[in-house]
Write a protein that holds these residues in place. Sequence first.
Motif, mmCIF file in Angstrom:
data_model
loop_
_atom_site.group_PDB
_atom_site.id
_atom_site.type_symbol
_atom_site.label_atom_id
_atom_site.label_comp_id
_atom_site.label_asym_id
_atom_site.label_seq_id
_atom_site.Cartn_x
_atom_site.Cartn_y
_atom_site.Cartn_z
ATOM 1 N N PHE A 1 0.865 -1.191 0.029
ATOM 2 C CA PHE A 1 -0.067 -0.053 0.004
ATOM 3 C C PHE A 1 0.889 1.217 -0.048
ATOM 4 C CE2 PHE A 1 -2.296 -3.097 2.454
ATOM 5 C CZ PHE A 1 -3.605 -3.303 1.727
ATOM 6 N N SER A 2 0.214 2.393 -0.713
ATOM 7 C CA SER A 2 0.888 3.561 -0.448
ATOM 8 C C SER A 2 -0.221 4.343 0.292
ATOM 9 C CB SER A 2 1.280 4.268 -1.695
ATOM 10 O OG SER A 2 2.235 3.577 -2.253
ATOM 11 N N VAL A 3 0.130 5.211 1.347
ATOM 12 C CA VAL A 3 -1.060 6.028 2.023
ATOM 13 C C VAL A 3 -0.562 7.591 1.885
ATOM 14 C CG1 VAL A 3 -2.330 6.447 4.053
ATOM 15 C CG2 VAL A 3 -1.804 4.248 3.362
ATOM 16 N N TYR A 4 -1.366 8.469 1.204
ATOM 17 C CA TYR A 4 -1.097 9.568 1.175
ATOM 18 C C TYR A 4 -1.951 10.326 2.168
ATOM 19 C CZ TYR A 4 1.621 8.763 -3.126
ATOM 20 O OH TYR A 4 2.871 8.433 -3.889
ATOM 21 N N PHE A 5 -1.564 11.651 2.772
ATOM 22 C CA PHE A 5 -2.428 12.263 3.718
ATOM 23 C C PHE A 5 -2.104 13.774 3.850
ATOM 24 C CE2 PHE A 5 1.230 10.741 6.075
ATOM 25 C CZ PHE A 5 1.288 11.474 6.900
ATOM 26 N N VAL A 6 -3.162 14.580 3.721
ATOM 27 C CA VAL A 6 -3.129 15.887 4.240
ATOM 28 C C VAL A 6 -4.033 16.191 5.356
ATOM 29 C CG1 VAL A 6 -2.447 16.605 1.838
ATOM 30 C CG2 VAL A 6 -4.830 16.509 2.773
ATOM 31 N N ASN A 7 -3.729 17.335 6.069
ATOM 32 C CA ASN A 7 -4.403 17.755 7.429
ATOM 33 C C ASN A 7 -5.782 18.283 6.909
ATOM 34 O OD1 ASN A 7 -2.743 16.609 9.282
ATOM 35 N ND2 ASN A 7 -1.628 18.494 9.315
ATOM 36 N N ALA A 8 -6.869 18.240 7.355
ATOM 37 C CA ALA A 8 -8.097 18.696 6.842
ATOM 38 C C ALA A 8 -9.010 18.855 8.172
ATOM 39 C CB ALA A 8 -8.819 17.932 5.812
ATOM 40 N N ASP A 9 -10.313 19.281 7.936
ATOM 41 C CA ASP A 9 -11.321 19.651 8.734
ATOM 42 C C ASP A 9 -12.018 18.272 9.268
ATOM 43 O OD1 ASP A 9 -12.511 19.534 6.471
ATOM 44 O OD2 ASP A 9 -13.960 21.075 6.907
ATOM 45 N N LYS A 10 -12.198 17.320 8.335
ATOM 46 C CA LYS A 10 -12.841 16.082 8.775
ATOM 47 C C LYS A 10 -11.926 14.784 8.132
ATOM 48 C CE LYS A 10 -16.512 15.659 5.363
ATOM 49 N NZ LYS A 10 -17.681 15.524 4.809
ATOM 50 N N CYS A 11 -12.501 13.704 8.516
ATOM 51 C CA CYS A 11 -11.510 12.472 7.955
ATOM 52 C C CYS A 11 -12.506 12.081 6.597
ATOM 53 C CB CYS A 11 -11.643 11.412 8.972
ATOM 54 S SG CYS A 11 -10.412 10.083 8.672
#
Length: 107
Positions: A28-38
């Motif tokens: 797997f590759s998991v990309y993520f950014v901070n945001a207001d909800k999931c």
Amino acid sequence: MKKRDIIKKNQEFQHIINNGKFVKNRFFSVYFVNADKCMYGISVPKKTGNAVLRNKIKRQIKNIIDHNKKYIQNNRHYVIIIKRSVLDLSYKQSEANLLDLFMKISY
């Protein structure tokens, strides 16, 4: 996973992939950014198999996320890209590998 928690638009996928951080392993590759909800986006390439197999993998990943929400940090948008080698794994093995990546993200 509810429909409102799913990322569907290509622009949103590209924003997260281009501007976010990532962790990855062989499966797997998991990309993520901070945001207001999931929110979650799941991508399975066509090289993985036919549509039936790709949809089965997506359903399994959604199920893993639903059953392990307590380990997944809120207030982030995630894009999970599945690699072809995930076909060799059982459900439990893929769950362990994906949760391991989410644990790395939380630290």
